[in-house]
Design a protein around this motif. Structure first.
Motif, mmCIF file in Angstrom:
data_model
loop_
_atom_site.group_PDB
_atom_site.id
_atom_site.type_symbol
_atom_site.label_atom_id
_atom_site.label_comp_id
_atom_site.label_asym_id
_atom_site.label_seq_id
_atom_site.Cartn_x
_atom_site.Cartn_y
_atom_site.Cartn_z
ATOM 1 N N ALA A 165 0.808 -1.142 0.030
ATOM 2 C CA ALA A 165 0.101 -0.185 0.000
ATOM 3 C C ALA A 165 0.902 1.104 0.069
ATOM 4 O O ALA A 165 2.161 1.116 0.665
ATOM 5 C CB ALA A 165 -0.781 0.150 1.182
ATOM 6 N N VAL A 166 0.388 2.423 -0.775
ATOM 7 C CA VAL A 166 1.218 3.488 -0.644
ATOM 8 C C VAL A 166 0.158 4.490 -0.244
ATOM 9 O O VAL A 166 -0.874 4.777 -0.497
ATOM 10 C CB VAL A 166 1.613 3.929 -2.140
ATOM 11 N N VAL A 167 0.742 5.478 0.501
ATOM 12 C CA VAL A 167 0.003 6.811 1.223
ATOM 13 C C VAL A 167 0.638 8.039 0.565
ATOM 14 O O VAL A 167 1.690 8.224 0.662
ATOM 15 C CB VAL A 167 0.056 6.706 2.635
ATOM 16 N N VAL A 168 -0.448 8.624 -0.468
ATOM 17 C CA VAL A 168 0.166 9.905 -0.952
ATOM 18 C C VAL A 168 -0.230 11.006 -0.001
ATOM 19 O O VAL A 168 -1.278 11.494 0.058
ATOM 20 C CB VAL A 168 -0.504 10.126 -2.403
ATOM 21 N N ALA A 169 0.815 11.685 0.565
ATOM 22 C CA ALA A 169 0.865 12.985 1.164
ATOM 23 C C ALA A 169 1.771 13.841 0.788
ATOM 24 O O ALA A 169 2.651 14.414 1.565
ATOM 25 C CB ALA A 169 1.190 12.511 2.818
ATOM 26 N N PRO A 379 -7.079 -0.187 -5.317
ATOM 27 C CA PRO A 379 -6.772 -0.811 -4.102
ATOM 28 C C PRO A 379 -5.155 -0.681 -3.704
ATOM 29 O O PRO A 379 -4.596 -0.709 -4.485
ATOM 30 C CB PRO A 379 -7.042 -2.399 -4.437
ATOM 31 N N GLY A 380 -5.041 -0.416 -2.249
ATOM 32 C CA GLY A 380 -4.092 -0.092 -1.790
ATOM 33 C C GLY A 380 -3.247 1.151 -2.028
ATOM 34 O O GLY A 380 -2.241 1.606 -1.672
ATOM 35 N N LEU A 381 -4.255 2.186 -2.691
ATOM 36 C CA LEU A 381 -3.700 3.283 -2.764
ATOM 37 C C LEU A 381 -4.417 4.377 -1.629
ATOM 38 O O LEU A 381 -5.842 4.359 -1.726
ATOM 39 C CB LEU A 381 -3.961 3.983 -4.152
ATOM 40 N N PHE A 382 -3.640 5.208 -0.926
ATOM 41 C CA PHE A 382 -4.620 6.137 0.201
ATOM 42 C C PHE A 382 -4.130 7.311 -0.024
ATOM 43 O O PHE A 382 -2.927 7.653 -0.380
ATOM 44 C CB PHE A 382 -4.307 5.569 1.608
ATOM 45 N N ALA A 409 -5.611 7.618 6.858
ATOM 46 C CA ALA A 409 -4.887 6.956 5.655
ATOM 47 C C ALA A 409 -3.806 6.092 6.121
ATOM 48 O O ALA A 409 -3.834 4.865 5.534
ATOM 49 C CB ALA A 409 -4.147 8.133 4.833
ATOM 50 N N GLY A 410 -3.161 6.443 7.528
ATOM 51 C CA GLY A 410 -2.056 5.445 8.017
ATOM 52 C C GLY A 410 -2.873 4.090 8.441
ATOM 53 O O GLY A 410 -2.565 3.261 8.147
ATOM 54 N N ARG A 415 -4.215 -1.786 7.722
ATOM 55 C CA ARG A 415 -5.308 -2.523 7.924
ATOM 56 C C ARG A 415 -5.500 -3.360 6.266
ATOM 57 O O ARG A 415 -5.653 -4.636 6.367
ATOM 58 C CB ARG A 415 -6.722 -2.061 8.032
ATOM 59 N N PHE A 416 -5.251 -2.583 5.173
ATOM 60 C CA PHE A 416 -5.278 -3.223 4.119
ATOM 61 C C PHE A 416 -4.202 -4.159 3.923
ATOM 62 O O PHE A 416 -4.257 -5.277 3.358
ATOM 63 C CB PHE A 416 -5.146 -2.445 3.092
ATOM 64 N N VAL A 417 -2.904 -3.933 4.236
ATOM 65 C CA VAL A 417 -1.777 -4.772 3.928
ATOM 66 C C VAL A 417 -1.863 -5.737 5.012
ATOM 67 O O VAL A 417 -1.370 -7.046 4.619
ATOM 68 C CB VAL A 417 -0.607 -4.188 4.100
ATOM 69 N N MET A 418 -2.364 -5.630 6.223
ATOM 70 C CA MET A 418 -2.477 -6.770 7.244
ATOM 71 C C MET A 418 -3.395 -7.880 6.491
ATOM 72 O O MET A 418 -3.212 -8.988 7.024
ATOM 73 C CB MET A 418 -2.647 -6.218 8.520
#
Length: 421
Positions: A165-169, A379-382, A409-410, A415-418
């Motif tokens: 997953a990647v978080v765009v901040a 999926p996996g993009l936050f 987002a964090g 939760r998504f990756v777990m």
């Protein structure tokens, strides 16, 4: 963090160590994900450091949801703002990070008691490290894309980083010398997200041919309105107003500036700025301008306003300043009351992104799950922070938005990756 050779750990990569990204890294790591926070600058959090004149207005003392601005769904915005209530955010900074906050009742703002923005920035990054995040500074992301069921983050001069997953901040476009140059907006558009028109928000307004250029340096509390009836936009604010050598600034001006900016950008310049210079309304000024012995018009106005501004307003209303109130004609009184309570300010432009505190517009909130800031397209993009289509007024609202969206987002990414296979 692994590179393109892969690995089977459940990883989250957060791009951008500003307000939203730091918070995302803290909560992703605390939620059990192997977390890496990458930052293009040497130390990150530059907007935190310069905010509030170096003091950092961490939060508002109270929240009025109606003061947020978005072209997206207001309902989605409200859900996001309510996801982490103000009381809980304050408790996080004071109890969790150990940064006591002080109230500034006259401005309804919360600052660190130390009055040091660096304490906020350092506290967030320290919490991210202590939570288990790995922070990579001087690391420039050049792109991110889906890759074999996960994500690849491309790094300038280095091997790509792979994650689930990647978080765009990455921030928006405001104050570009802090590292905000629109990278995230460009990449998210490329990935198919709708980017609502971006514009400079909370920026000073300019007036190239104003009768008030000689008033530079005068500041006072006013009520100011911006109205663009042609495009159905309006804003109203109370607070500090400052005459500058280029036009107008101060919190009240910044809070309504987006109406002016959008009017200029749409080439119709139909927005009107009007100012009520004091707390006195028309009836109260009518009383103040009633005959009082030998008192002059200028003397009556100077009793409530700075001397230079009082003289300029009397001149603008085409009234003899040394005339006694008893000699004031009805038409003159009407013009003067209008100038004092609803004066239209000339404007020519704005200071743009260079001095804007935030970016208006951004990723349409309809394409984001308001619970966990997950993209509805990938999926996996936050997505969190200033890159989203929402901003609030001066006074800690935009940090509140970054803290809330970064946390969501964090936690969502973790939760998504777990639960990924």
């Amino acid at each position: 963090m692994t590179n393109s050779t892969g690995g089977d750990a459940r990883r989250v990569v957060v791009i951008g160590a500003g307000a939203a990204g730091s918070m995302a890294a803290i909560f992703a790591a605390r939620s059990g994900a192997e977390t890496v926070l990458i930052e293009r600058t040497r130390d990150g959090g530059k907007k935190i450091l310069i905010s509030g004149g170096g003091r950092c207005n961490v939060l508002p003392m109270e929240v009025d949801e109606s003061r947020f601005v978005t072209d997206s769904s207001p309902n989605s915005l409200r859900k996001i703002v309510r996801s982490w209530p103000l009381r809980e955010q304050r408790e996080f900074f004071e109890s969790d990070l150990g940064i006591p906050l002080a109230e500034e009742p006259e401005s309804l703002k919360l600052f660190p008691r130390s009055n040091r923005a660096r304490d906020v920035r350092d506290g967030l990054l320290s919490a991210a490290r202590e939570s288990g995040s790995r922070i990579l500074t001087d690391t420039l992301a050049t792109g991110f894309e889906p890759n074999d069921g996960g994500w690849r983050v491309n790094i300038a001069g280095g091997e790509s980083l792979e994650c689930e997953a990647v978080v765009v901040a990455t921030g928006g476009l405001s104050v570009p010398n802090t590292g905000s140059e629109g990278f995230g907006l460009i990449e998210l558009r490329r990935l198919g997200h709708t980017i609502n028109r971006t514009y400079a928000a909370l920026t000073p307004v300019t007036a190239s041919e104003s009768a008030f250029t000689e008033l530079s340096g005068i500041s006072l509390e006013v009520t100011i309105s911006a109205n663009d009836s042609r495009n159905k936009r309006a804003a109203r604010a109370k607070g500090g107003f400052l005459f500058t050598h280029r036009g107008y600034s101060g919190p009240s001006v910044l809070d309504v500036s987006h109406v002016v900016v959008r009017s200029r950008e749409e080439s119709d310049r139909s927005a009107r700025l009007t100012v009520q210079w004091t707390a006195m309304d028309r009836k109260e000024w009518e009383l103040a301008l009633q005959p009082q012995g030998s008192r002059t018009v200028l003397g009556a106005v100077r009793a409530h306003l700075p001397d230079r501004l009082a003289a300029a307003l009397v001149k603008f209303a085409k009234v003899d300043p040394v005339r006694s109130l008893a000699e004031l004609q009805r038409e003159e009184r009407i013009r003067l009351v209008e100038a004092l309570t609803a004066m239209e300010l000339p404007w020519s432009g704005d200071e743009g992104y260079k001095k804007a505190e935030v970016t208006g517009g951004g990723v349409d909130l309809a394409e984001i799950d308001p619970v966990n800031m997950a993209s509805r397209k990938h999926p996996g993009l936050f997505i969190c922070g200033e890159v989203l289509d929402a901003f609030g007024p001066v006074g800690g609202y935009n940090f509140l938005w970054s803290w809330a969206t970064g946390r969501a987002a964090g936690k969502g990414a973790a939760r998504f990756v777990m639960r990924s296979p």
